[in-house]
Scaffold this motif. Sequence first.
Motif, PDB file in Angstrom:
ATOM      1  N   GLU A 146       0.782  -1.217  -0.107  1.00 29.20           N
ATOM      2  CA  GLU A 146      -0.003  -0.046  -0.082  1.00 29.20           C
ATOM      3  C   GLU A 146       0.686   1.155   0.043  1.00 29.20           C
ATOM      4  OE1 GLU A 146      -3.100   0.130  -0.191  1.00 29.20           O
ATOM      5  OE2 GLU A 146      -3.452  -1.931  -0.184  1.00 29.20           O
ATOM      6  N   MET A 147       1.273   1.999  -1.313  1.00 29.18           N
ATOM      7  CA  MET A 147       2.201   2.761  -1.291  1.00 29.18           C
ATOM      8  C   MET A 147       1.645   3.976  -0.647  1.00 29.18           C
ATOM      9  SD  MET A 147       4.628   1.613  -2.309  1.00 29.18           S
ATOM     10  CE  MET A 147       4.925  -0.109  -2.688  1.00 29.18           C
ATOM     11  N   GLY A 148       0.424   4.286  -0.721  1.00 27.18           N
ATOM     12  CA  GLY A 148      -0.269   5.463   0.041  1.00 27.18           C
ATOM     13  C   GLY A 148      -0.049   5.483   1.416  1.00 27.18           C
ATOM     14  N   PHE A 149      -0.379   4.336   2.178  1.00 26.72           N
ATOM     15  CA  PHE A 149       0.297   4.109   3.422  1.00 26.72           C
ATOM     16  C   PHE A 149       1.525   4.541   3.868  1.00 26.72           C
ATOM     17  CE2 PHE A 149       1.361   1.769   7.551  1.00 26.72           C
ATOM     18  CZ  PHE A 149       0.368   2.275   8.037  1.00 26.72           C
ATOM     19  N   ALA A 150       2.402   3.664   3.027  1.00 22.38           N
ATOM     20  CA  ALA A 150       3.807   4.136   3.158  1.00 22.38           C
ATOM     21  C   ALA A 150       4.249   5.443   2.979  1.00 22.38           C
ATOM     22  CB  ALA A 150       4.579   3.312   2.234  1.00 22.38           C
ATOM     23  N   ALA A 151       3.493   6.128   2.229  1.00 22.66           N
ATOM     24  CA  ALA A 151       3.939   7.641   1.866  1.00 22.66           C
ATOM     25  C   ALA A 151       3.395   8.587   2.843  1.00 22.66           C
ATOM     26  CB  ALA A 151       3.284   8.049   0.278  1.00 22.66           C
ATOM     27  N   HIS A 152       2.123   8.065   3.481  1.00 21.19           N
ATOM     28  CA  HIS A 152       1.510   9.305   4.144  1.00 21.19           C
ATOM     29  C   HIS A 152       1.710   8.881   5.641  1.00 21.19           C
ATOM     30  CE1 HIS A 152      -0.188  11.444   1.104  1.00 21.19           C
ATOM     31  NE2 HIS A 152      -0.604  10.372   0.127  1.00 21.19           N
ATOM     32  N   VAL A 153       1.879   7.573   5.992  1.00 21.57           N
ATOM     33  CA  VAL A 153       2.042   7.102   7.551  1.00 21.57           C
ATOM     34  C   VAL A 153       3.196   6.775   7.767  1.00 21.57           C
ATOM     35  CG1 VAL A 153       0.778   5.693   9.114  1.00 21.57           C
ATOM     36  CG2 VAL A 153      -0.388   6.309   7.440  1.00 21.57           C
ATOM     37  N   GLY A 154       3.853   6.263   7.053  1.00 26.83           N
ATOM     38  CA  GLY A 154       5.508   5.760   7.390  1.00 26.83           C
ATOM     39  C   GLY A 154       6.248   6.921   7.703  1.00 26.83           C
ATOM     40  N   ASP A 155       7.066   6.819   8.835  1.00 25.01           N
ATOM     41  CA  ASP A 155       8.077   8.066   9.165  1.00 25.01           C
ATOM     42  C   ASP A 155       9.246   7.668   8.100  1.00 25.01           C
ATOM     43  OD1 ASP A 155       6.733   9.421  11.287  1.00 25.01           O
ATOM     44  OD2 ASP A 155       6.808   7.338  11.981  1.00 25.01           O
ATOM     45  N   GLN A 156       9.604   6.431   7.779  1.00 24.58           N
ATOM     46  CA  GLN A 156      10.640   6.024   7.024  1.00 24.58           C
ATOM     47  C   GLN A 156      10.197   4.870   6.162  1.00 24.58           C
ATOM     48  OE1 GLN A 156      14.505   5.035   8.905  1.00 24.58           O
ATOM     49  NE2 GLN A 156      13.485   3.234   9.957  1.00 24.58           N
ATOM     50  N   VAL A 157      10.838   4.708   4.935  1.00 25.20           N
ATOM     51  CA  VAL A 157      10.567   3.741   4.075  1.00 25.20           C
ATOM     52  C   VAL A 157      12.006   3.102   3.718  1.00 25.20           C
ATOM     53  CG1 VAL A 157       9.470   2.990   1.646  1.00 25.20           C
ATOM     54  CG2 VAL A 157       8.603   4.926   3.126  1.00 25.20           C
ATOM     55  N   ALA A 158      11.933   1.757   3.701  1.00 22.67           N
ATOM     56  CA  ALA A 158      13.031   0.955   3.431  1.00 22.67           C
ATOM     57  C   ALA A 158      12.751   0.040   2.127  1.00 22.67           C
ATOM     58  CB  ALA A 158      13.467  -0.082   4.732  1.00 22.67           C
ATOM     59  N   VAL A 205      18.157  -1.488  -0.392  1.00 23.61           N
ATOM     60  CA  VAL A 205      18.982  -0.364  -1.194  1.00 23.61           C
ATOM     61  C   VAL A 205      18.427   0.953  -1.007  1.00 23.61           C
ATOM     62  CG1 VAL A 205      19.131  -2.214  -3.243  1.00 23.61           C
ATOM     63  CG2 VAL A 205      17.045  -0.771  -3.019  1.00 23.61           C
ATOM     64  N   ALA A 206      17.556   1.330  -0.120  1.00 26.86           N
ATOM     65  CA  ALA A 206      17.537   2.585   0.296  1.00 26.86           C
ATOM     66  C   ALA A 206      16.512   2.593   1.526  1.00 26.86           C
ATOM     67  CB  ALA A 206      16.944   3.594  -0.844  1.00 26.86           C
ATOM     68  N   VAL A 207      16.978   3.630   2.321  1.00 26.08           N
ATOM     69  CA  VAL A 207      16.273   3.824   3.521  1.00 26.08           C
ATOM     70  C   VAL A 207      16.140   5.399   3.763  1.00 26.08           C
ATOM     71  CG1 VAL A 207      15.701   3.419   5.954  1.00 26.08           C
ATOM     72  CG2 VAL A 207      17.272   1.862   4.571  1.00 26.08           C
ATOM     73  N   ASP A 208      15.028   5.748   3.596  1.00 26.24           N
ATOM     74  CA  ASP A 208      14.633   7.446   3.509  1.00 26.24           C
ATOM     75  C   ASP A 208      13.472   7.834   4.013  1.00 26.24           C
ATOM     76  OD1 ASP A 208      15.519   9.891   3.205  1.00 26.24           O
ATOM     77  OD2 ASP A 208      16.649   9.648   1.593  1.00 26.24           O
ATOM     78  N   THR A 209      13.326   8.957   4.228  1.00 29.98           N
ATOM     79  CA  THR A 209      11.795   9.446   4.480  1.00 29.98           C
ATOM     80  C   THR A 209      10.910   9.253   3.012  1.00 29.98           C
ATOM     81  OG1 THR A 209      12.280  11.741   3.219  1.00 29.98           O
ATOM     82  CG2 THR A 209      12.595  11.522   5.406  1.00 29.98           C
ATOM     83  N   PRO A 210       9.569   9.060   3.367  1.00 35.83           N
ATOM     84  CA  PRO A 210       8.951   8.771   2.007  1.00 35.83           C
ATOM     85  C   PRO A 210       8.974   9.800   1.093  1.00 35.83           C
ATOM     86  CG  PRO A 210       7.499   8.723   4.298  1.00 35.83           C
ATOM     87  CD  PRO A 210       8.956   9.222   4.541  1.00 35.83           C
ATOM     88  N   ALA A 211       9.184  11.269   1.687  1.00 35.21           N
ATOM     89  CA  ALA A 211       8.978  12.081   0.531  1.00 35.21           C
ATOM     90  C   ALA A 211      10.517  11.812  -0.555  1.00 35.21           C
ATOM     91  CB  ALA A 211       9.418  13.420   1.220  1.00 35.21           C
ATOM     92  N   ALA A 212      11.399  11.481   0.154  1.00 38.51           N
ATOM     93  CA  ALA A 212      12.668  11.223  -0.663  1.00 38.51           C
ATOM     94  C   ALA A 212      12.487   9.771  -1.682  1.00 38.51           C
ATOM     95  CB  ALA A 212      13.892  10.893   0.347  1.00 38.51           C
ATOM     96  N   ILE A 213      11.840   8.805  -1.022  1.00 34.51           N
ATOM     97  CA  ILE A 213      11.703   7.526  -1.726  1.00 34.51           C
ATOM     98  C   ILE A 213      10.547   7.851  -2.768  1.00 34.51           C
ATOM     99  CG2 ILE A 213      10.877   5.338  -1.239  1.00 34.51           C
ATOM    100  CD1 ILE A 213      13.645   5.178  -0.216  1.00 34.51           C
TER     101      ILE A 213
END
Length: 237
Positions: free
Chosen positions: A205-217, A225-233
């Motif tokens: 659920e990319m909407g959840f990852a983008a809006h509720v996640g503090d970080q996305v791996a 391969v990447a760990v960052d804020t949703p905005a950056a990912i």
Amino acid sequence: ASSVEIRKVDKFYGPFQALKQVSVSVPPGKVTCLIGPSGSGKSTLLRCINFLEEYDAGEIRIDGRLIGYESPGGKRMGSGKLRDMRRRIGMVFQQFNLWPHMTALQNVAEGLVQVRGFSKAEAGARAAEALRKVGLADKMTSHPGRLSGGQQQRVAIARAIAMEPKLMLFDEPTSALDPELVGEVLNVMKQLAAEGMTMVVVTHEMGFAAHVGDQVAFMEAGELVAVDTPAAIFHDP
Ligand code: ADP
Ligand code: ADP
């Protein structure tokens, strides 16, 4: 709320390497979303965190305490100690794993009696409170077969939160649901996040990852391969 520190973790299934030198910090009270293609190792990494899966190298620490082994690369932790460490880790799977012959209330109360040693009355009161929290006050006496998929998954979440976890692990919690039922489960998760629960969520659920996640791996072929804020990912370059 717990923190999780994952350092240079390798995991092999026979000759196949499912995790390759995976490192990530899960901060307390924050939501970490694990995304990536099917087969990239997301579920394996999640299961290593509570030692449902043994990892072969590296370290996983929960609140600074190594899980699964007595020391890095050392012998396996005794089952009593492992059980003790797992007590405050809640896990929610894609399949709800409810007992079909028990009511929603009994499904939630059972662990409180068996694992936490509460009396039936105390367990029932705590189970009712957990079910109210996930919006199922009116379904306490229903059996899983009479509940929708979204309601069953909310019972599974209630069962986990009734144990007063300090860390919640979600493995594709909405993947088995009809699309119209996904939102009610995500909203319960969002509420838990707002209350400051540490959460690691494997999700598509990319909407959840983008809006509720503090970080996305983001995982790919066993590597993080990447760990960052949703905005950056999710930023479109
Ligand atoms: P994801 O959750 O990203 O879909 P998994 O962690 O489930 O990926 O799986 C990662 C890789 O490890 C896949 O190639 C999968 O086939 C393999 N794998 C997972 N579990 C096992 C197992 N018990 N035995 C052998 N291979 C496995
Ligand atoms: P859908 O695909 O059903 O529109 P999304 O995948 O966009 O839903 O969002 C999934 C969940 O993420 C929502 O149920 C909601 O809890 C949360 N969410 C989505 N957008 C926002 C937003 N703009 N602000 C806060 N939370 C959001």
